[in-house]
Design a protein around this motif. Structure first.
Motif, PDB file in Angstrom:
ATOM      1  N   ARG A  64       0.792  -1.172   0.060  1.00  0.00           N
ATOM      2  CA  ARG A  64      -0.123  -0.029  -0.027  1.00  0.00           C
ATOM      3  C   ARG A  64       0.832   1.354   0.120  1.00  0.00           C
ATOM      4  NH1 ARG A  64      -4.367  -2.031   4.514  1.00  0.00           N
ATOM      5  NH2 ARG A  64      -5.554  -3.322   2.973  1.00  0.00           N
ATOM      6  N   GLU A  65       2.086   1.296   0.983  1.00  0.00           N
ATOM      7  CA  GLU A  65       2.718   2.400   0.723  1.00  0.00           C
ATOM      8  C   GLU A  65       3.523   2.686  -0.548  1.00  0.00           C
ATOM      9  OE1 GLU A  65       5.370   2.387   4.104  1.00  0.00           O
ATOM     10  OE2 GLU A  65       3.828   1.969   5.426  1.00  0.00           O
ATOM     11  N   ALA A  66       3.975   1.368  -1.132  1.00  0.00           N
ATOM     12  CA  ALA A  66       4.627   1.474  -2.403  1.00  0.00           C
ATOM     13  C   ALA A  66       3.561   2.036  -3.668  1.00  0.00           C
ATOM     14  CB  ALA A  66       5.138   0.302  -2.831  1.00  0.00           C
ATOM     15  N   ALA A  67       2.377   1.910  -3.214  1.00  0.00           N
ATOM     16  CA  ALA A  67       1.314   2.191  -4.479  1.00  0.00           C
ATOM     17  C   ALA A  67       1.114   3.774  -4.296  1.00  0.00           C
ATOM     18  CB  ALA A  67       0.086   1.651  -4.222  1.00  0.00           C
ATOM     19  N   ALA A  68       1.032   4.283  -3.164  1.00  0.00           N
ATOM     20  CA  ALA A  68       0.709   5.563  -2.834  1.00  0.00           C
ATOM     21  C   ALA A  68       2.111   6.514  -3.248  1.00  0.00           C
ATOM     22  CB  ALA A  68       0.903   5.765  -1.058  1.00  0.00           C
ATOM     23  N   ALA A  69       3.209   5.959  -3.227  1.00  0.00           N
ATOM     24  CA  ALA A  69       4.522   6.496  -3.541  1.00  0.00           C
ATOM     25  C   ALA A  69       4.608   6.553  -4.999  1.00  0.00           C
ATOM     26  CB  ALA A  69       5.766   5.826  -3.046  1.00  0.00           C
ATOM     27  N   GLY A  70       3.990   5.600  -5.748  1.00  0.00           N
ATOM     28  CA  GLY A  70       3.878   5.564  -7.154  1.00  0.00           C
ATOM     29  C   GLY A  70       2.845   6.524  -7.736  1.00  0.00           C
ATOM     30  N   ALA A  71       1.761   6.524  -6.982  1.00  0.00           N
ATOM     31  CA  ALA A  71       0.798   7.482  -7.396  1.00  0.00           C
ATOM     32  C   ALA A  71       1.238   8.774  -7.300  1.00  0.00           C
ATOM     33  CB  ALA A  71      -0.524   7.107  -6.700  1.00  0.00           C
ATOM     34  N   LEU A  76       2.982  13.756 -10.749  1.00  0.00           N
ATOM     35  CA  LEU A  76       4.119  14.647 -11.186  1.00  0.00           C
ATOM     36  C   LEU A  76       4.574  14.717 -12.475  1.00  0.00           C
ATOM     37  CD1 LEU A  76       5.846  15.008  -7.907  1.00  0.00           C
ATOM     38  CD2 LEU A  76       4.116  16.400  -8.688  1.00  0.00           C
ATOM     39  N   ALA A  77       4.289  13.708 -13.174  1.00  0.00           N
ATOM     40  CA  ALA A  77       4.774  13.307 -14.684  1.00  0.00           C
ATOM     41  C   ALA A  77       3.877  14.305 -15.506  1.00  0.00           C
ATOM     42  CB  ALA A  77       4.472  11.960 -15.059  1.00  0.00           C
ATOM     43  N   ARG A  78       4.853  14.495 -16.759  1.00  0.00           N
ATOM     44  CA  ARG A  78       4.261  15.268 -17.620  1.00  0.00           C
ATOM     45  C   ARG A  78       3.279  14.668 -18.820  1.00  0.00           C
ATOM     46  NH1 ARG A  78       5.902  20.415 -17.168  1.00  0.00           N
ATOM     47  NH2 ARG A  78       8.015  20.604 -16.122  1.00  0.00           N
ATOM     48  N   SER A  79       3.396  13.242 -18.770  1.00  0.00           N
ATOM     49  CA  SER A  79       2.566  12.609 -19.740  1.00  0.00           C
ATOM     50  C   SER A  79       2.247  11.043 -19.093  1.00  0.00           C
ATOM     51  CB  SER A  79       3.548  12.264 -21.157  1.00  0.00           C
ATOM     52  OG  SER A  79       4.294  11.453 -20.851  1.00  0.00           O
ATOM     53  N   ALA A  80       1.283  10.596 -19.884  1.00  0.00           N
ATOM     54  CA  ALA A  80       1.004   9.207 -19.443  1.00  0.00           C
ATOM     55  C   ALA A  80       1.833   8.162 -19.273  1.00  0.00           C
ATOM     56  CB  ALA A  80      -0.286   8.700 -20.038  1.00  0.00           C
ATOM     57  N   ALA A  81       2.726   8.074 -20.443  1.00  0.00           N
ATOM     58  CA  ALA A  81       3.866   7.286 -20.570  1.00  0.00           C
ATOM     59  C   ALA A  81       4.873   7.404 -19.520  1.00  0.00           C
ATOM     60  CB  ALA A  81       4.392   7.360 -22.108  1.00  0.00           C
ATOM     61  N   GLU A  82       5.373   8.848 -19.366  1.00  0.00           N
ATOM     62  CA  GLU A  82       6.197   8.964 -18.173  1.00  0.00           C
ATOM     63  C   GLU A  82       5.713   8.765 -16.919  1.00  0.00           C
ATOM     64  OE1 GLU A  82       8.114  12.835 -16.423  1.00  0.00           O
ATOM     65  OE2 GLU A  82       7.455  13.059 -18.642  1.00  0.00           O
ATOM     66  N   ALA A  83       4.428   8.962 -16.828  1.00  0.00           N
ATOM     67  CA  ALA A  83       3.565   8.474 -15.243  1.00  0.00           C
ATOM     68  C   ALA A  83       3.900   7.018 -15.342  1.00  0.00           C
ATOM     69  CB  ALA A  83       2.149   8.954 -15.447  1.00  0.00           C
ATOM     70  N   SER A  86       7.491   6.224 -14.417  1.00  0.00           N
ATOM     71  CA  SER A  86       7.837   6.757 -13.211  1.00  0.00           C
ATOM     72  C   SER A  86       7.407   5.981 -12.194  1.00  0.00           C
ATOM     73  CB  SER A  86       7.886   8.347 -12.881  1.00  0.00           C
ATOM     74  OG  SER A  86       6.506   8.474 -12.788  1.00  0.00           O
ATOM     75  N   ALA A  87       6.013   5.565 -12.081  1.00  0.00           N
ATOM     76  CA  ALA A  87       5.196   5.036 -11.063  1.00  0.00           C
ATOM     77  C   ALA A  87       5.942   3.557 -10.811  1.00  0.00           C
ATOM     78  CB  ALA A  87       4.012   4.787 -11.316  1.00  0.00           C
ATOM     79  N   ALA A  88       6.197   2.716 -11.921  1.00  0.00           N
ATOM     80  CA  ALA A  88       6.711   1.549 -11.912  1.00  0.00           C
ATOM     81  C   ALA A  88       8.238   1.440 -11.287  1.00  0.00           C
ATOM     82  CB  ALA A  88       6.850   0.779 -13.332  1.00  0.00           C
ATOM     83  N   ALA A  89       9.069   2.600 -11.472  1.00  0.00           N
ATOM     84  CA  ALA A  89      10.395   2.855 -11.015  1.00  0.00           C
ATOM     85  C   ALA A  89      10.151   2.777  -9.612  1.00  0.00           C
ATOM     86  CB  ALA A  89      11.024   3.779 -11.647  1.00  0.00           C
TER      87      ALA A  89
END
Length: 162
Positions: A64-71, A76-83, A86-89
């Motif tokens: 749950r904490e990792a999902a919150a950090a990913g969200a 903060l990303a500029r595009s859906a692909a970047e989002a 960055s969320a996966a990373a």
């Protein structure tokens, strides 16, 4: 009535069969080994179940904490692909930092809000993984799947691309 019986002595049984009364020391013979055979495995089973429950609760909190950090990172990303990247990373990094026992994490990012007008929409991140129980003190077969979901409002002051 005889004098013995009247004085309170127990009456003798006929037929010569006498009851055998064990001595007090012999009453508990073998009870320690019986307790050992019954109590120790039960105590070990309870400890194993508590340990498995703690592991499940701990990994569920970490996911749950990792999902919150990913969200947060995706918002903060500029595009859906970047989002999605960055969320996966961030999820992978967060689980690695916590030394999570979570195996095979799967990250799904709903970045459809990037195509919405500025100021509207949330990015949601779903994380799921397996929690194994085979490496506990008392190994248990299989694994359970835990899931975590979190959302974050898109940054309305940041430029974005659909």
């Amino acid at each position: 009535m005889s004098q013995q019986h009247a004085a309170g002595a127990p009456p003798q049984r006929s037929g010569g069969a006498r009851r055998h009364r064990p001595s007090r020391a012999g009453d508990e013979r073998g009870s320690a080994s019986l307790e050992l055979v019954v109590v120790v495995p039960a105590a070990v089973l309870v400890i194993a179940l508590v340990t498995a429950g703690w592991r499940l609760w701990s990994v569920r909190s970490q996911v749950r904490e990792a999902a919150a950090a990913g969200a947060r990172a995706a918002s903060l990303a500029r595009s859906a692909a970047e989002a999605e990247l960055s969320a996966a990373a961030v999820v992978d990094s967060d689980l690695a930092t916590m030394r999570s026992i979570c195996t095979s994490p799967v990250v799904h990012v709903d970045a459809s809000a990037f195509s919405a007008p500025t100021g509207d929409g949330d990015v949601t991140v779903d994380v799921s993984c397996q929690v194994p129980f085979t490496d506990l003190l008392v190994p248990m077969p299989g694994a359970l799947t835990v899931e975590g979901r979190a959302g974050s409002r898109l940054d309305s002051y940041r430029g974005r691309q659909p």
